[in-house]
Enzyme design. Structure first.
Site, short mmCIF file in Angstrom:
data_model
loop_
_atom_site.label_atom_id
_atom_site.label_comp_id
_atom_site.label_asym_id
_atom_site.label_seq_id
_atom_site.Cartn_x
_atom_site.Cartn_y
_atom_site.Cartn_z
N HIS A 40 52.72 -23.67 -40.50
CA HIS A 40 51.08 -24.78 -40.34
C HIS A 40 51.44 -26.24 -40.67
CE1 HIS A 40 49.79 -21.15 -43.06
NE2 HIS A 40 50.13 -20.79 -42.24
N GLN A 221 48.95 -16.41 -41.42
CA GLN A 221 48.87 -15.41 -39.99
C GLN A 221 47.73 -15.01 -39.78
OE1 GLN A 221 51.44 -13.93 -42.12
NE2 GLN A 221 52.86 -15.11 -41.43
#
Ligand code: GDP
Ligand code: IMO
Ligand code: MG
Length: 418
Positions: A40, A221
């Site tokens: 991220h 995800q």
């Protein structure tokens, strides 16, 4: 307000950036599934922060971050990530980072098994080779090592011995590889256990008295990588949908009213598996270079395609999404024509229903006029080019869900409320 945030496509939707924005109005930020397969990215004042295990909430002062029981933790990677964040000036201590004692530990044999299984498989998945799948396998088959076992000298020794007695013959006889020595793993991993011990905290007990705080659940995800609802077997090994947020954190007492679904203004995927709107040639190059579509974890080029609304509709239902967040709208700047998939063709029939097998459908597109002005500097919906507003409005109407935020650049400030 408590919020769950999940990805609606195949990951890398820009969740990290949106989490960073939402953290302003949150007190506790919790990861509830996945492991360091996640990457991220948050960009602040030109400085890039990439998170794999630590919730990106650590970037904001006064926030508490937690790694829930549903996460699988590679202790070496976690310690390295904490160290590198500290070097970048981020403060991390047992006060602002809590790790559930029920997280399962990724061991060296999980990582090698991940790579060996992938090599052997006729149908490749394209995993990140971080040991995610094999670690979840051990969790479910009840031979896994949890954080609580890991930090206990005797329990760790016993469980490691037990596991090596099974894994070494498998590695040697089935895969023709060398097994692991107990002593070398034990001495290296005991150091990691000692380093992580101060952070271990029973999240259920700790947060129950604090249940009136504002919780933000950070999904990793994306919906179509979900072990049950994704494009199996080309998926990850955890439940990605919002329904897992409370289970994977141990915080079932937190009432959640807002479920945000993040989608890119187009689609990407890393690894193998079906992808109906996938592009090749010039358009693929366009998205990969303009959108910097290279994995934050493995550096692999991401596959790219047009926005798929049939897929998004299904993702919206799967997580009961209450609001949408659209990211990377700026990447569409300058395109003469933009396509959006609004139905699939299956055996020469048009269907709007989500099929159980995505590999045998063809996309049916609706075409939109593009825009020449840049979205990047816009800080309100009305400042967007007219065609970009039409594009967003169409997504909203098709999915019957309101767009709450629009992101138009990688910078922290390039996001606004619709
Ligand atoms: P995540 O895994 O969902 O958190 O997404 P990643 O961080 O792996 O990938 C998203 C990438 O897009 C990152 O490099 C972000 O900095 C970048 N990004 C996020 N939102 C935007 C946006 O609106 N515009 C542009 N140009 N980049 C964005
Ligand atoms: P974030 O949180 C994109 C993909 C891998 C592979 C499949 C299985 O950054 O969105 P695994 O190592 O989990 O067994 O790999 O899932 N994958 C991701 N793709 N973003 C991710 O995370 C991903 N995490 C796993 O590429 O196809
Ligand atoms: Mg990512």
């Amino acid at each position: 307000m408590n919020t769950v945030l999940v990805g609606l496509q195949w990951g890398d939707e820009g969740k990290g950036k949106v989490i960073d924005y939402l953290c302003r109005d949150s007190d506790v930020i919790v990861r509830f599934q996945g492991g360091n397969n996640a990457g991220h990215t948050v960009v602040i004042d030109g400085k890039k922060f990439v998170f794999h295990l630590v919730p990106s909430g650590v970037l904001r002062k006064g926030k508490v971050c937690a790694i829930g029981n549903g996460v699988v933790v590679d202790p070496k990677v976690l310690i390295e990530e904490m160290e590198s964040l500290k070097k970048q000036g981020v403060s991390i201590s047992a006060r602002n980072l809590k790790i559930s004692p029920f997280c399962h530990i990724i061991m060296p044999y999980h990582k090698i098994m991940d790579a060996l299984r992938e090599k052997r498989r006729m149908q490749k998945i394209g995993t990140t080779k971080r040991g995610i799948g094999p670690c979840y396998v051990d969790k479910v088959s009840r031979c896994g090592i949890r954080m609580v076992d890991f930090i206990n000298e005797e329990a760790f020794a016993l469980k490691l011995k037990d596991n090596l007695a099974e894994k070494n013959p498998l590695l040697e006889k089935v895969y023709g590889e060398k097994g692991f020595s107990f002593d070398s793993i034990y001495s290296e991993y005991r150091k990691y256990a000692q380093a992580l011990k101060p952070y271990i905290c029973d999240l259920t007990d700790h947060f129950y008295p604090l249940k009136s705080k504002r919780f933000l659940f950070e999904g990793a995800q994306g919906t179509f990588l979900d072990i049950d609802f994704g494009t199996y077997p080309f998926v990850t090994s955890s439940s990605v949908v919002a329904g897992n947020a409370l289970l994977g954190s141990g915080l079932s007492f937190v009432p959640v009213k807002r479920i945000l679904g993040v989608a890119k203004a187009y689609t990407t995927r890393v690894g193998e598996g079906p992808f109906p709107t996938e592009l090749k040639g010039d358009m693929l190059n366009y998205f990969q270079s303009k959108g910097s579509e290279f994995g934050a974890t493995t550096g692999r080029p991401r596959r790219c395609g047009w926005l798929d609304l049939v897929l998004l509709k299904r993702a919206v239902i799967s997580s009961n999404i209450t609001h949408l967040v659209i990211t990377k709208l700026d990447i569409l700047d300058g395109l003469e024509e933009i396509k959006v998939c609004t139905a699939y063709k299956y055996r020469n029939k048009t269907c709007k229903q989500f099929p159980t097998d995505l590999s045998c459908v063809e996309p049916v597109y609706r075409e939109f006029k593009g825009w020449s002005d840049s979205c990047n500097m816009a800080r309100s919906f009305k400042n967007l080019p007219l065609e970009a507003r039409r594009y967003i409005n169409f997504i909203e109407e098709f999915l019957s869900v309101k767009v709450l935020f629009i992101s138009v650049g990688e910078k922290r400030e390039a996001i606004f409320k619709k």
